[in-house]
Design a protein around this motif. Structure first.
Motif, PDB file in Angstrom:
ATOM      1  N   GLU A   1     -17.337 -37.806 -48.868  1.00 11.19           N
ATOM      2  CA  GLU A   1     -17.586 -38.842 -49.883  1.00 11.19           C
ATOM      3  C   GLU A   1     -16.966 -40.173 -49.476  1.00 11.19           C
ATOM      4  O   GLU A   1     -17.376 -41.227 -49.938  1.00 11.19           O
ATOM      5  CB  GLU A   1     -17.041 -38.394 -51.241  1.00 11.19           C
TER       6      GLU A   1
ATOM      7  N   THR B   1      -9.745 -26.210 -48.134  1.00 10.87           N
ATOM      8  CA  THR B   1     -11.184 -26.321 -48.389  1.00 10.87           C
ATOM      9  C   THR B   1     -11.941 -25.258 -47.597  1.00 10.87           C
ATOM     10  O   THR B   1     -12.878 -24.639 -48.106  1.00 10.87           O
ATOM     11  CB  THR B   1     -11.698 -27.718 -47.978  1.00 10.87           C
TER      12      THR B   1
ATOM     13  N   MET C   1     -10.136 -26.636 -38.898  1.00  4.82           N
ATOM     14  CA  MET C   1      -9.299 -27.005 -40.056  1.00  4.82           C
ATOM     15  C   MET C   1      -8.020 -27.737 -39.633  1.00  4.82           C
ATOM     16  O   MET C   1      -7.951 -28.315 -38.573  1.00  4.82           O
ATOM     17  CB  MET C   1      -9.027 -25.746 -40.863  1.00  4.82           C
TER      18      MET C   1
ATOM     19  N   GLU D   1      -9.837 -29.684 -44.373  1.00  3.36           N
ATOM     20  CA  GLU D   1      -8.548 -29.060 -44.677  1.00  3.36           C
ATOM     21  C   GLU D   1      -8.657 -27.542 -44.747  1.00  3.36           C
ATOM     22  O   GLU D   1      -9.683 -27.000 -45.156  1.00  3.36           O
ATOM     23  CB  GLU D   1      -8.048 -29.550 -46.039  1.00  3.36           C
TER      24      GLU D   1
ATOM     25  N   LYS E   1     -23.480 -32.492 -45.363  1.00  2.00           N
ATOM     26  CA  LYS E   1     -22.755 -33.078 -46.490  1.00  2.00           C
ATOM     27  C   LYS E   1     -21.612 -33.886 -45.876  1.00  2.00           C
ATOM     28  O   LYS E   1     -20.568 -33.354 -45.539  1.00  2.00           O
ATOM     29  CB  LYS E   1     -22.212 -31.968 -47.398  1.00  2.00           C
TER      30      LYS E   1
ATOM     31  N   CYS F   1     -18.580 -32.092 -43.559  1.00  2.00           N
ATOM     32  CA  CYS F   1     -17.815 -32.953 -42.633  1.00  2.00           C
ATOM     33  C   CYS F   1     -16.649 -33.675 -43.309  1.00  2.00           C
ATOM     34  O   CYS F   1     -16.709 -33.994 -44.492  1.00  2.00           O
ATOM     35  CB  CYS F   1     -18.739 -34.019 -42.047  1.00  2.00           C
TER      36      CYS F   1
ATOM     37  N   CYS G   1      -7.093 -34.654 -36.329  1.00  2.00           N
ATOM     38  CA  CYS G   1      -6.661 -33.267 -36.521  1.00  2.00           C
ATOM     39  C   CYS G   1      -5.768 -32.802 -35.383  1.00  2.00           C
ATOM     40  O   CYS G   1      -4.888 -31.976 -35.569  1.00  2.00           O
ATOM     41  CB  CYS G   1      -7.870 -32.361 -36.640  1.00  2.00           C
TER      42      CYS G   1
ATOM     43  N   GLU H   1       0.935 -30.292 -43.117  1.00  2.00           N
ATOM     44  CA  GLU H   1       0.139 -31.367 -42.527  1.00  2.00           C
ATOM     45  C   GLU H   1       0.170 -32.592 -43.433  1.00  2.00           C
ATOM     46  O   GLU H   1      -0.159 -32.512 -44.615  1.00  2.00           O
ATOM     47  CB  GLU H   1      -1.311 -30.907 -42.341  1.00  2.00           C
TER      48      GLU H   1
END
Ligand code: NAD
Length: 506
Positions: free
Chosen positions: A201, A256, A275, A253, A198, A172, A308, A410
């Motif tokens: 962070e 990623t 994304m 992103e 997950k 996420c 997004c 972006e």
């Protein structure tokens, strides 16, 4: 934020804070219980950069324990539940979030710095609603049946049934943490899967808190697990490369998502990727001017531009260009930048110092490239300790073309490049000339044109005379480099279930 080195070198933040420090401990949630990790990392407030939490980082061992717990839960009471029983559990989860609304709100606002007015209307209620909506979907969805003739005349019947795919890895982002997480965990659980989440962070708290609600709602152990940490060399990589994970769903992103798709190729595991975007708003001269201004201001600046679906390119038909830019400028300048709890706050900070550095690098690049800075372009004056927060000004540029990085890449901040256009054909070509294809907003009162343009734009979601208006039964996802797959309503079932055909010879 302090990070673990990919080689597992020790963190600086290993000390557990004193109970009276005001710093929260955020733990991994594995097999129905909270666990420390091998290391701790710091979570800082976007408002003033103060440490607000120490987060237990999951190493390979914790991720492995979470995946094994999730695998075991598939075979336990969760796997034995009927659809109506699962539906009851999902309703209890939504009720459980709403019962602890204030706790979720406080956690989300602390992690993100976003206005309470926004989080209490969007993040938390939608985070809860995602469990209900997908419960309703699985309760009502039919499958197909085909009768077929056979040479012996007795015939056969084919019918399809849906089965869970297994353990789903859920990775996420930080911009709408609970909402985007439950957007995936809701359908995953509704379909009978188990999950290892997950969270970003940057926003670990609401995912961890949801563990308490899972236990209170009677969700069996191991069905919902949370592992904290970073991407490469940390929990994100350990989860997405774990062979026990059967499918991976990701929001974040494009870069990623590409790395995660490579990880998923090992074992040929399915991915659902939501994304990045570089979304265009297209404003025709025949639009309802006030509505177009209001919608464009929201799409550029809501959540400090960290949505997004947000607009970063605004194409305005030439006859109303000057007037539109002037109205956008006064709207942006009227936005009050401030603290989350202040009811008059229209815009909070960015998520982190790191993200602010990225956004400000684009502010500088735009100026260096010769953009006209209509408003903003820098950092607002903030009093006292807020000086250290991740604040930026809402920013509008004109004077750059489609080829500039400001129109192509972006930025994910509260900023937009406004450009004039002269014809429908021209604006469709220019809007489509981009690697991304997530969303667009078309503003016009010409009905035929609205349908024509919406059909011609290469995106997953086209709004006409609105923005962010979401019916959760509709397909959600991106075209081109904005995503793979669609989630939402029955479309989520394509990813979260295996569709099996049973052929019965009569
Ligand atoms: P990000 O890609 O940096 O991180 C997303 C998640 O991936 C985090 O949990 C991160 O720790 C993890 N991660 C990073 N590298 C990884 C790796 N190699 N392996 C496994 N996990 C890894 O994105 P972000 O900065 O958190 O979020 C902002 C981005 O998300 C923007 O590009 C935005 O457009 C996008 N986004 C898209 C949608 C959508 O629906 N299309 C919705 C929200 C946000």
């Amino acid at each position: 934020m302090l990070k673990t080195e990919p080689n597992g070198a020790p963190h600086l933040a290993t000390d557990v804070p004193a109970p009276d420090s005001g710093i929260r401990l955020v733990r991994n949630f594995i097999d129905g219980e909270y666990h420390d990790g091998q290391l701790w990392f710091e979570k800082r407030s976007p408002l003033n950069n103060a440490v607000i939490a120490r987060v237990a980082e999951a190493g390979r061992a914790e991720v492995d324990a979470a995946v094994r717990a999730a695998k075991a839960a598939l075979k336990g009471p969760w796997g034995a539940m009927t659809v109506p029983q699962r539906v009851d559990v999902l309703y209890a989860l939504a009720d459980g979030i709403n019962r602890r609304f204030d706790d979720f709100l406080a956690a989300e606002v602390a992690d993100t710095g976003k206005p309470v007015s926004l989080a209490s209307h969007i993040d938390i209620p939608r985070g809860a609603a995602n469990f209900k909506i997908f419960a309703d979907v699985v309760k009502n969805v039919p499958t197909e049946c085909f009768e077929m003739p056979t040479p012996d005349g007795s015939g056969a019947i084919n019918y399809a049934m849906r089965r869970p795919v297994g353990v789903v890895g859920v990775v996420c982002p930080w911009n709408l943490p609970l909402l985007l997480m439950s957007w995936k965990v809701g359908p995953a659980l509704a379909c009978g899967n188990t999950v290892v989440v997950k969270p970003s962070e940057e926003t670990p708290q609401t995912a961890a808190l949801l563990g308490e609600v899972m236990n209170a709602a009677g969700v069996p152990r191991g069905v919902y697990n949370v592992v904290h940490g970073f991407g490469p060399g940390s929990a994100g990589e350990f989860l997405t490369t774990h062979p026990g994970v059967n499918a991976i769903t990701f929001t974040g992103e494009t870069r990623t998502g590409t790395a995660i798709m490579k990880a998923a190729a090992e074992g040929a595991r399915p991915v659902s990727l939501e994304m990045g975007g570089k979304n265009a708003a297209i404003v025709f001269a025949d639009c309802d001017f006030e509505a177009a201004i209001e919608g464009t201001l929201r799409s550029c600046f809501a959540n400090s531009g960290q949505v997004c679906l947000g607009t970063e390119r605004v194409y305005v038909e030439r006859p109303i260009f000057e007037r539109f830019v002037a109205a956008l400028k006064s709207g942006a300048e009227a936005l009050r930048i401030g603290l989350p709890q202040d009811a008059s706050t229209g815009m909070g900070p960015l998520i982190s110092q790191e993200h602010r550095t990225k956004v400000l690098s684009y502010y500088k690049k735009a100026a260096d490239l010769g953009a006209t800075v209509v408003t903003g372009g820098g950092v607002p004056e903030m009093p006292g300790d807020l000086h250290a927060g991740a604040w930026v000004q809402p920013t509008i540029w004109t004077g750059l073309g489609d080829d500039s990085p400001i129109a192509r890449e972006e930025i994910f901040g509260p900023c937009a490049l406004v450009m004039p256009f002269d014809s429908e054909e021209e604006v469709i070509r220019r809007a489509n000339d981009n690697d991304y294809g997530l969303a667009t907003a078309v503003w016009t009162t010409n009905l035929s044109r609205a349908h024509r343009v919406a059909a011609a734009i290469e995106v997953g979601i086209a709004w006409v005379n609105s923005w962010f208006l979401r019916d959760l039964r509709t397909p959600f996802g991106g075209a081109k480099q904005s995503g793979i797959g669609r989630e939402g309503g029955v479309h989520s079932l394509e990813f979260y279930t295996e569709l099996k055909n049973v052929c019965v010879k009569l």
